[in-house]
Structure formats: C-alpha cells, structure tokens
Design an enzyme around this catalytic site. Sequence first.
Site, short mmCIF file in Angstrom:
data_model
loop_
_atom_site.label_atom_id
_atom_site.label_comp_id
_atom_site.label_asym_id
_atom_site.label_seq_id
_atom_site.Cartn_x
_atom_site.Cartn_y
_atom_site.Cartn_z
N HIS A 56 0.80 -1.25 -0.08
CA HIS A 56 0.06 -0.16 0.00
C HIS A 56 0.89 1.34 -0.07
CE1 HIS A 56 0.73 -0.77 4.43
NE2 HIS A 56 1.14 0.51 4.26
P1 TYD Z 1 -1.96 -3.44 7.42
O1 TYD Z 1 -1.78 -2.03 7.13
O2 TYD Z 1 -2.90 -4.18 6.29
O3 TYD Z 1 -0.57 -4.22 7.61
P2 TYD Z 1 0.41 -4.38 6.79
O4 TYD Z 1 0.48 -3.27 5.84
O5 TYD Z 1 1.66 -4.37 7.77
O6 TYD Z 1 0.38 -5.66 6.09
O7 TYD Z 1 -2.86 -3.52 8.87
C1 TYD Z 1 -3.26 -5.10 9.20
C2 TYD Z 1 -4.44 -4.56 10.34
O8 TYD Z 1 -3.94 -4.00 11.45
C3 TYD Z 1 -5.58 -3.90 9.53
O9 TYD Z 1 -6.82 -4.57 9.93
C4 TYD Z 1 -5.50 -2.55 10.21
C5 TYD Z 1 -4.85 -2.72 11.56
N1 TYD Z 1 -4.09 -1.73 11.96
C6 TYD Z 1 -4.44 -0.86 13.12
O10 TYD Z 1 -5.44 -1.03 13.61
N2 TYD Z 1 -3.59 0.02 13.61
C7 TYD Z 1 -2.52 0.33 12.99
O11 TYD Z 1 -1.85 1.32 13.44
C8 TYD Z 1 -1.86 -0.43 11.67
C9 TYD Z 1 -0.86 -0.21 10.94
C10 TYD Z 1 -2.95 -1.42 11.40
#
Ligand code: TYD
Length: 140
Positions: A56
């Site tokens: 992303h």
């Molecule tokens: P995501 O951004 O998809 O993780 P990555 O990019 O590292 O693979 O986040 C995974 C899950 O965690 C998603 O459901 C959102 C949640 N999340 C939070 O609630 N707070 C946060 O600060 C972050 C980074 C993620």
Amino acid sequence: MAKYNVFDCSIVELDRHHSDRKGNLTVVENGSTFPFDVKRVYYLYDIPGGEGRGAHAHRELEQLIISASGSFTVTLDDGKSKRSFFLNRPYQGLYVKSGLWRDLVDFSSGAVAMVVASDIYRKDDYIREYSEFLKYRNNE
Ligand code: TYD
C-alpha cells in the site's frame, strides 16, 4: 505539492550505545533522530515464511522502518522507479517519505519489523489499490 520519489528515501543510522558487558541500546527520539514527530509505534512479527506485508501507499504518513530483529527487504516505488532496501540491523532505519508504495518481503524467521510513524492510524491515508496509486502519482 511536489511528491517525493524513492531517491528521497534512505537508511538512517540510529544512535547506538554499546556496553561491553551488557549489549547494545538504540534510541529513536523526537526532534533529533529524524524530522517528524512520533505519534505511533507498531511492529510486525510472527510473519510466516514467504508472506509479504505492506502493499500500500500512504498519502501523508512518514515512517521509519527498523528491523528490530532478523531481516527483511523493503521495496519502495514512486510510480516510475523502484528501490529495494535490505534491513538487518536494529540500529538502522529506513526513512520512508509520504506518497510512496511499499512492499515488505523476505522476512527471516523471527523477524520483527518495527515502524515509527508520524501520525496515528488513519484509514483514509491508505491507498491499497496499485492502479489508484498510479493515478495519484500521475496527478502531480
Ligand atoms: P495493514 O496496514 O494491512 O498491515 P501491513 O501493511 O503491515 O500488512 O494492517 C493490518 C491490520 O491492522 C488492519 O486490519 C488494520 C490494523 N491496524 C490498526 O488497527 N492500527 C495500525 O496502526 C495499523 C498499522 C494497522
């Protein structure tokens, strides 16, 4: 406003305090380590072999990505160029500016990716579709 490209991002050497008998300590401190206020810290761990994270972009958020343990690779993409950074030292952080796509891959067993971020979690700041990211980048 002009957007950042992958060449605006680099690995920052963090403060390292070494004690012969007691190991090492690294500090990330507001104001001195890098040019944003720290609003949030989170970490990724227990990542199964072969899995990738990220995939992303953030419109505004800036981050410092640190391998607190183990190793992994971060590939940054500005829509024109890509750059990969191998992180395997807890005293090095990759400074990721806003508006860039990032993929985190090749996590070693037991790797911990610690992310120091300039803002709290805001869903609206994410771009999760690559085609939308390219549109966002080409709109400069
Ligand atoms: P995501 O951004 O998809 O993780 P990555 O990019 O590292 O693979 O986040 C995974 C899950 O965690 C998603 O459901 C959102 C949640 N999340 C939070 O609630 N707070 C946060 O600060 C972050 C980074 C993620």
